[in-house]
Scaffold this motif. Structure first.
Motif, PDB file in Angstrom:
ATOM      1  N   PHE A  74      -4.137   9.576  -6.438  1.00  0.00           N
ATOM      2  CA  PHE A  74      -4.309   9.701  -4.995  1.00  0.00           C
ATOM      3  C   PHE A  74      -3.983  11.138  -4.563  1.00  0.00           C
ATOM      4  O   PHE A  74      -3.461  11.937  -5.345  1.00  0.00           O
ATOM      5  CB  PHE A  74      -3.392   8.709  -4.260  1.00  0.00           C
ATOM      6  CG  PHE A  74      -3.795   7.264  -4.441  1.00  0.00           C
ATOM      7  CD1 PHE A  74      -4.997   6.791  -3.922  1.00  0.00           C
ATOM      8  CD2 PHE A  74      -2.974   6.373  -5.120  1.00  0.00           C
ATOM      9  CE1 PHE A  74      -5.372   5.455  -4.082  1.00  0.00           C
ATOM     10  CE2 PHE A  74      -3.339   5.046  -5.290  1.00  0.00           C
ATOM     11  CZ  PHE A  74      -4.543   4.587  -4.767  1.00  0.00           C
TER      12      PHE A  74
ATOM     13  N   MET B  14     -12.875  11.971  -2.647  1.00  0.00           N
ATOM     14  CA  MET B  14     -12.069  12.801  -3.548  1.00  0.00           C
ATOM     15  C   MET B  14     -12.317  12.392  -5.003  1.00  0.00           C
ATOM     16  O   MET B  14     -12.894  11.344  -5.268  1.00  0.00           O
ATOM     17  CB  MET B  14     -10.589  12.638  -3.210  1.00  0.00           C
ATOM     18  CG  MET B  14     -10.118  11.206  -3.324  1.00  0.00           C
ATOM     19  SD  MET B  14      -8.348  10.978  -3.218  1.00  0.00           S
ATOM     20  CE  MET B  14      -7.795  11.792  -4.696  1.00  0.00           C
TER      21      MET B  14
ATOM     22  N   VAL C 242       0.713   6.734  -0.374  1.00  0.00           N
ATOM     23  CA  VAL C 242      -0.010   5.546  -0.847  1.00  0.00           C
ATOM     24  C   VAL C 242       0.258   5.263  -2.324  1.00  0.00           C
ATOM     25  O   VAL C 242       0.349   6.179  -3.146  1.00  0.00           O
ATOM     26  CB  VAL C 242      -1.533   5.691  -0.584  1.00  0.00           C
ATOM     27  CG1 VAL C 242      -2.117   6.895  -1.310  1.00  0.00           C
ATOM     28  CG2 VAL C 242      -2.284   4.421  -0.986  1.00  0.00           C
TER      29      VAL C 242
ATOM     30  N   THR D 211      -7.380  -0.015   3.329  1.00  0.00           N
ATOM     31  CA  THR D 211      -6.298  -0.679   2.580  1.00  0.00           C
ATOM     32  C   THR D 211      -4.934  -0.023   2.796  1.00  0.00           C
ATOM     33  O   THR D 211      -3.901  -0.623   2.477  1.00  0.00           O
ATOM     34  CB  THR D 211      -6.598  -0.660   1.063  1.00  0.00           C
ATOM     35  OG1 THR D 211      -6.906   0.671   0.680  1.00  0.00           O
ATOM     36  CG2 THR D 211      -7.742  -1.573   0.691  1.00  0.00           C
ATOM     37  N   ASP D 212      -4.918   1.205   3.317  1.00  0.00           N
ATOM     38  CA  ASP D 212      -3.637   1.951   3.378  1.00  0.00           C
ATOM     39  C   ASP D 212      -3.817   3.151   4.301  1.00  0.00           C
ATOM     40  O   ASP D 212      -4.912   3.475   4.716  1.00  0.00           O
ATOM     41  CB  ASP D 212      -3.263   2.446   1.975  1.00  0.00           C
ATOM     42  CG  ASP D 212      -4.389   3.270   1.367  1.00  0.00           C
ATOM     43  OD1 ASP D 212      -5.253   2.684   0.703  1.00  0.00           O
ATOM     44  OD2 ASP D 212      -4.458   4.480   1.618  1.00  0.00           O
TER      45      ASP D 212
ATOM     46  N   ALA E 172     -13.120   0.147  -0.766  1.00  0.00           N
ATOM     47  CA  ALA E 172     -11.721   0.147  -0.308  1.00  0.00           C
ATOM     48  C   ALA E 172     -11.354   1.596  -0.003  1.00  0.00           C
ATOM     49  O   ALA E 172     -11.541   2.469  -0.855  1.00  0.00           O
ATOM     50  CB  ALA E 172     -10.826  -0.402  -1.408  1.00  0.00           C
ATOM     51  N   VAL E 173     -10.866   1.852   1.186  1.00  0.00           N
ATOM     52  CA  VAL E 173     -10.611   3.243   1.584  1.00  0.00           C
ATOM     53  C   VAL E 173      -9.202   3.403   2.156  1.00  0.00           C
ATOM     54  O   VAL E 173      -8.615   2.453   2.672  1.00  0.00           O
ATOM     55  CB  VAL E 173     -11.632   3.723   2.657  1.00  0.00           C
ATOM     56  CG1 VAL E 173     -13.065   3.504   2.198  1.00  0.00           C
ATOM     57  CG2 VAL E 173     -11.391   3.056   4.016  1.00  0.00           C
ATOM     58  N   GLY E 174      -8.714   4.632   2.099  1.00  0.00           N
ATOM     59  CA  GLY E 174      -7.490   4.973   2.805  1.00  0.00           C
ATOM     60  C   GLY E 174      -7.853   5.396   4.220  1.00  0.00           C
ATOM     61  O   GLY E 174      -8.939   5.927   4.452  1.00  0.00           O
TER      62      GLY E 174
ATOM     63  N   VAL F 126      -2.249  -0.795  -2.005  1.00  0.00           N
ATOM     64  CA  VAL F 126      -3.685  -1.078  -1.889  1.00  0.00           C
ATOM     65  C   VAL F 126      -3.967  -2.518  -2.320  1.00  0.00           C
ATOM     66  O   VAL F 126      -4.664  -3.264  -1.628  1.00  0.00           O
ATOM     67  CB  VAL F 126      -4.501  -0.065  -2.737  1.00  0.00           C
ATOM     68  CG1 VAL F 126      -5.965  -0.473  -2.810  1.00  0.00           C
ATOM     69  CG2 VAL F 126      -4.370   1.349  -2.182  1.00  0.00           C
TER      70      VAL F 126
ATOM     71  N   ILE G 271     -10.769   7.920   3.491  1.00  0.00           N
ATOM     72  CA  ILE G 271     -10.855   8.593   2.181  1.00  0.00           C
ATOM     73  C   ILE G 271     -11.096   7.559   1.091  1.00  0.00           C
ATOM     74  O   ILE G 271     -10.502   6.479   1.113  1.00  0.00           O
ATOM     75  CB  ILE G 271      -9.587   9.442   1.916  1.00  0.00           C
ATOM     76  CG1 ILE G 271      -9.719  10.194   0.572  1.00  0.00           C
ATOM     77  CG2 ILE G 271      -8.298   8.603   1.932  1.00  0.00           C
ATOM     78  CD1 ILE G 271      -8.751  11.358   0.423  1.00  0.00           C
ATOM     79  N   ASN G 272     -12.014   7.896   0.175  1.00  0.00           N
ATOM     80  CA  ASN G 272     -12.187   7.056  -1.009  1.00  0.00           C
ATOM     81  C   ASN G 272     -12.546   7.931  -2.207  1.00  0.00           C
ATOM     82  O   ASN G 272     -12.483   9.155  -2.117  1.00  0.00           O
ATOM     83  CB  ASN G 272     -13.210   5.927  -0.764  1.00  0.00           C
ATOM     84  CG  ASN G 272     -14.653   6.361  -0.939  1.00  0.00           C
ATOM     85  OD1 ASN G 272     -14.959   7.555  -1.049  1.00  0.00           O
ATOM     86  ND2 ASN G 272     -15.550   5.405  -0.954  1.00  0.00           N
ATOM     87  N   MET G 273     -12.917   7.274  -3.306  1.00  0.00           N
ATOM     88  CA  MET G 273     -13.269   8.030  -4.519  1.00  0.00           C
ATOM     89  C   MET G 273     -14.670   7.662  -4.986  1.00  0.00           C
ATOM     90  O   MET G 273     -15.051   8.017  -6.095  1.00  0.00           O
ATOM     91  CB  MET G 273     -12.255   7.724  -5.637  1.00  0.00           C
ATOM     92  CG  MET G 273     -10.808   7.993  -5.279  1.00  0.00           C
ATOM     93  SD  MET G 273      -9.679   7.525  -6.617  1.00  0.00           S
ATOM     94  CE  MET G 273      -8.082   7.633  -5.795  1.00  0.00           C
TER      95      MET G 273
ATOM     96  N   ASP H  54      -3.104   6.250   3.320  1.00  0.00           N
ATOM     97  CA  ASP H  54      -3.066   7.419   2.446  1.00  0.00           C
ATOM     98  C   ASP H  54      -1.664   8.053   2.508  1.00  0.00           C
ATOM     99  O   ASP H  54      -0.677   7.308   2.494  1.00  0.00           O
ATOM    100  CB  ASP H  54      -4.201   8.399   2.796  1.00  0.00           C
ATOM    101  CG  ASP H  54      -4.541   9.299   1.619  1.00  0.00           C
ATOM    102  OD1 ASP H  54      -4.628   8.787   0.494  1.00  0.00           O
ATOM    103  OD2 ASP H  54      -4.697  10.511   1.812  1.00  0.00           O
TER     104      ASP H  54
HETATM  105  N1  LIG Z   1      -5.766   6.397  -0.076  1.00  0.00           N
HETATM  106  C1  LIG Z   1      -6.870   6.325  -0.817  1.00  0.00           C
HETATM  107  N2  LIG Z   1      -7.406   7.440  -1.358  1.00  0.00           N
HETATM  108  C2  LIG Z   1      -8.544   7.360  -2.092  1.00  0.00           C
HETATM  109  N3  LIG Z   1      -9.186   6.208  -2.340  1.00  0.00           N
HETATM  110  C3  LIG Z   1      -8.672   5.088  -1.827  1.00  0.00           C
HETATM  111  N4  LIG Z   1      -9.086   3.815  -1.906  1.00  0.00           N
HETATM  112  C4  LIG Z   1      -8.222   3.064  -1.220  1.00  0.00           C
HETATM  113  N5  LIG Z   1      -7.241   3.814  -0.680  1.00  0.00           N
HETATM  114  C5  LIG Z   1      -7.508   5.089  -1.055  1.00  0.00           C
END
Ligand SMILES: Nc1ncnc2[nH]cnc12
Ligand SMILES: CSC[C@H]1O[C@H](OP(=O)(O)O)[C@H](O)[C@@H]1O
Length: 306
Positions: free
Chosen positions: A180, A175, A234, A222-223, A94-96, A239, A197-199, A225
């Motif tokens: 966030f 990150m 975010v 999902t968003d 799932a990423v921004g 999310v 962006i994700n983690m 950010d």
């Molecule tokens: N905005 C975001 N930043 C980091 N990881 C995410 N995973 C989903 N949305 C994220």
């Protein structure tokens, strides 16, 4: 090294936030290999496609999402998958989105990564051992595997009929979290060329490379950010709203392409970059290398350390 299902399970799927199972496939069994780096995030589910093809599924944060991104035992996860005979890993995340043209709900296949983790995650199998290795990471995802996936994932998304588009050749920022980004960071990542962006993609991608596994990430947006000046930043609630729909689409994509991916991994053409790639990355053997370390490394790289 464990040998469970070794000849048959060539593809591993790592599910991220929202994707805790592939329950559209048939459950076969759970396995839980104890690796020299500990146990994986969760027992690995071996599932069967209708053809009988077996795949291994691992929930990155555990089935109840109990592991924060920084606490994911990525070394154990990659080592455990390799111990099952896996050669190619298809990871979901799932990423921004850092780009207007990638709205929440769309999918992307990144080809580059910017590392904004803070050095707190163990990110090499060689860390803490007497063996030094420098894996090539200029192309952090498997170029051939990503190229192979492009058309297949796009067609699978079209067949799903949900209007989900696939974006290719994107750069993902990884990150540290768990908080966030600030608005300033989010805006800065855009100027750096970040698209997503994700983690979680690191150290997973680095470890897959060290283990000579093909690795690709299907990023599910999902968003937006926190870079849009006139919008809220975010939140987890935002999310969560999209996670379920994205996970359903991800399961559909997986079920559609995994048979072909297994066949491609068996044939080996999509993995030619990875197999043998560590041979000249490992510093030459010296009598200073400890036997216990070589034994540990043989778990992931038996070709060089057995
Ligand atoms: N905005 C975001 N930043 C980091 N990881 C995410 N995973 C989903 N949305 C994220
Ligand atoms: C739940 S929002 C932040 C969280 O979601 C992503 O997880 P994953 O990559 O495992 O899908 C992101 O990387 C963060 O860990």
């Amino acid at each position: 090294m464990a040998s469970e299902g070794k000849e048959n399970v060539l593809v591993g799927v790592i599910g991220g936030s929202g994707l805790y199972h592939l329950d559209n496939l048939t459950f076969v069994k759970h396995v839980n290999p104890e690796t020299p780096w500990g146990l994986p995030s969760s027992p690995i589910t071996i599932c069967a496609l209708p053809s009988g093809t077996l795949v291994a599924f691992l929930a990155r944060h555990g089935p109840g999402h109990t592991l924060s991104p920084s606490a994911v035992p990525a070394r154990a996860n990659i080592a455990a998958l390799k111990s099952l005979g896996v050669r190619a890993v298809l990871a979901f995340s799932a990423v921004g989105s850092l780009r207007e043209e990638i709205p929440p709900g769309d999918f992307a296949l990144p080809t580059q990564i910017i590392d904004r983790t803070k050095g707190v995650r163990p990110s090499s199998f060689f860390e803490g051992t007497s063996v030094v290795a420098h894996a090539a990471f200029g192309d952090p995802f498997s170029v051939r595997l990503v190229g192979w996936l492009e058309g297949r994932v796009r067609r699978a998304l079209e067949a799903a009929g949900r209007g989900v588009r696939l974006h290719t050749d994107k750069c993902i920022v990884c990150m540290e979290g768990p908080q966030f980004s600030t608005r300033a960071e989010s805006a800065m990542y855009r100027t750096w060329g970040g698209d997503l962006i994700n983690m979680s993609v690191l150290p997973e991608a680095k470890l897959a490379r060290e283990a000579e596994l093909g690795y690709a990430l299907i990023a599910t947006a999902t968003d937006y950010d926190s870079w849009r000046p006139h919008e809220g930043s975010v939140t987890a609630a935002e999310v969560f709203k999209v996670l379920q729909a994205n996970a359903d689409t991800a399961r559909h994509v997986a079920a559609t392409i995994l048979d072909d991916l297994h066949a491609a991994a068996l044939e080996g053409d999509i993995l030619t970059e990875e197999i043998g790639s560590m041979k000249f990355s490992i510093m030459p053997r010296s009598e200073k290398q400890k036997d216990e370390d070589r034994k540990k490394l043989a778990y992931v790289l038996p070709e060089y350390f057995s």
